[in-house]
Motif scaffolding. Structure first.
Motif, short mmCIF file in Angstrom:
data_model
loop_
_atom_site.label_atom_id
_atom_site.label_comp_id
_atom_site.label_asym_id
_atom_site.label_seq_id
_atom_site.Cartn_x
_atom_site.Cartn_y
_atom_site.Cartn_z
N THR A 148 99.57 50.99 49.54
CA THR A 148 98.01 50.54 49.57
C THR A 148 97.73 49.14 49.47
O THR A 148 97.36 48.54 50.31
N ALA A 149 98.51 48.36 48.62
CA ALA A 149 98.37 47.06 48.36
C ALA A 149 98.95 46.23 49.54
O ALA A 149 98.65 45.18 49.55
N CYS A 150 99.83 46.73 50.26
CA CYS A 150 100.34 46.20 51.54
C CYS A 150 99.42 46.10 52.57
O CYS A 150 99.92 45.37 53.98
N ALA A 151 98.25 46.85 52.78
CA ALA A 151 97.57 46.86 54.03
C ALA A 151 96.48 46.14 53.94
O ALA A 151 95.79 45.85 52.98
N THR A 152 95.94 45.29 54.89
CA THR A 152 95.00 44.45 55.10
C THR A 152 93.72 45.32 55.64
O THR A 152 94.15 46.45 56.16
N THR A 153 92.50 45.23 55.37
CA THR A 153 91.33 46.05 55.51
C THR A 153 90.51 45.00 56.31
O THR A 153 89.90 43.93 55.81
N PRO A 154 90.00 45.56 57.41
CA PRO A 154 88.89 44.88 58.26
C PRO A 154 87.57 44.62 57.14
O PRO A 154 87.40 45.54 56.62
N VAL A 155 87.27 43.33 57.43
CA VAL A 155 85.92 43.20 56.63
C VAL A 155 84.85 42.81 57.63
O VAL A 155 85.11 42.03 58.45
N ARG A 186 88.49 36.92 58.71
CA ARG A 186 89.93 37.30 58.38
C ARG A 186 89.97 38.54 57.33
O ARG A 186 89.17 38.55 56.60
N ASP A 187 90.77 39.66 57.87
CA ASP A 187 90.89 40.89 56.91
C ASP A 187 91.02 40.35 55.30
O ASP A 187 91.71 39.39 55.02
N SER A 188 90.72 41.11 54.53
CA SER A 188 91.15 41.10 53.20
C SER A 188 92.15 41.79 52.97
O SER A 188 92.63 42.82 53.80
N GLY A 189 92.92 41.95 51.85
CA GLY A 189 94.18 42.38 51.23
C GLY A 189 95.29 41.57 51.06
O GLY A 189 95.07 40.22 50.87
N PHE A 190 96.42 42.26 50.43
CA PHE A 190 97.43 41.52 49.71
C PHE A 190 98.29 40.57 50.76
O PHE A 190 98.50 39.77 50.56
N VAL A 191 98.43 41.27 51.95
CA VAL A 191 99.46 40.64 52.75
C VAL A 191 99.01 39.33 53.29
O VAL A 191 98.04 39.15 54.09
N GLY A 207 90.73 31.92 54.44
CA GLY A 207 91.30 32.86 53.49
C GLY A 207 90.95 34.34 53.74
O GLY A 207 90.12 34.66 54.42
N ALA A 208 91.95 35.02 52.87
CA ALA A 208 91.71 36.56 52.98
C ALA A 208 90.27 37.02 52.76
O ALA A 208 89.76 36.53 51.64
N GLY A 209 89.63 37.86 53.66
CA GLY A 209 88.27 38.07 53.30
C GLY A 209 87.19 37.27 53.68
O GLY A 209 86.12 37.51 53.03
N GLU A 210 87.50 36.16 54.25
CA GLU A 210 86.51 35.12 54.40
C GLU A 210 86.03 35.11 56.10
O GLU A 210 86.83 35.63 57.04
N ILE A 225 91.17 38.21 62.31
CA ILE A 225 92.32 38.07 62.15
C ILE A 225 92.83 39.01 61.07
O ILE A 225 92.69 39.26 60.25
N SER A 226 94.04 39.58 61.62
CA SER A 226 94.67 40.48 60.77
C SER A 226 96.40 40.10 60.68
O SER A 226 96.81 39.62 61.46
N ILE A 227 96.78 40.61 59.31
CA ILE A 227 98.31 40.40 59.14
C ILE A 227 98.81 41.64 58.49
O ILE A 227 98.37 42.24 57.66
N ASP A 228 99.90 42.15 59.14
CA ASP A 228 100.55 43.36 58.82
C ASP A 228 101.44 43.06 57.60
O ASP A 228 102.02 41.93 57.42
N SER A 229 102.21 44.19 57.21
CA SER A 229 103.02 44.27 56.21
C SER A 229 104.46 43.33 56.46
O SER A 229 105.03 43.10 55.73
N SER A 230 104.55 43.40 57.91
CA SER A 230 105.75 42.56 58.07
C SER A 230 105.52 40.85 58.63
O SER A 230 106.18 40.28 58.89
#
Length: 132
Positions: A14-21, A51-56, A75-78, A117-122
């Motif tokens: 779950t922590a590795c997925a970004t989430t659309p905002v 940009r999507d929020s999340g850990f990646v 930045g993430a979630g901005e 903008i999304s970033i996947d686990s890779s």
């Protein structure tokens, strides 16, 4: 014990997925990281990049360019708004060594186009049109 390992594995996934905002719920990019296309004019169109929020990729900002000119560091979630002349534009993004992604867009005077903008686990980044 098996249950604990399962819970830990699920939390890590779950922590590795970004989430659309949605752009209306994302944090605005601070003005110190906005570099261009910030002055609205009556005939301008608006480009919104979120940009999507999340850990990646959370440790890296994404550099956004419009027509080859650096416009912001997001930045993430901005989210950021850019005021551009109506017509054809190239929106680009690069993050954490993922390479440059560019998208062409045509925008009419007084209208708004949104990109995500999304970033996947890779650590592969994507820049895509969105309704959010």
């Amino acid at each position: 014990m098996k249950f604990i390992y399962t819970v830990i594995a699920l939390l890590l996934l779950t922590a590795c997925a970004t989430t659309p905002v949605p752009s209306g719920k994302a944090d605005p990019v601070p003005s110190s990281r906005l570099f261009a296309f910030q002055k609205p004019a009556s005939s301008d169109a608006v480009l919104v990049v979120t940009r999507d929020s999340g850990f990646v990729g959370g440790g890296c900002n994404t550099s956004v360019s419009i027509d080859g000119r650096k416009a912001a560091e997001i930045g993430a979630g901005e989210t950021a708004k850019f005021y551009v002349a109506a017509g054809e534009h190239i929106v680009g993004a690069s993050s954490c060594g993922s390479g440059l992604k560019e998208r062409e867009t045509s925008i009419k005077s007084g209208s708004t186009k949104k990109f995500r903008i999304s970033i996947d686990s890779s650590m592969s980044m994507d820049l895509s049109p969105t309704m959010q």
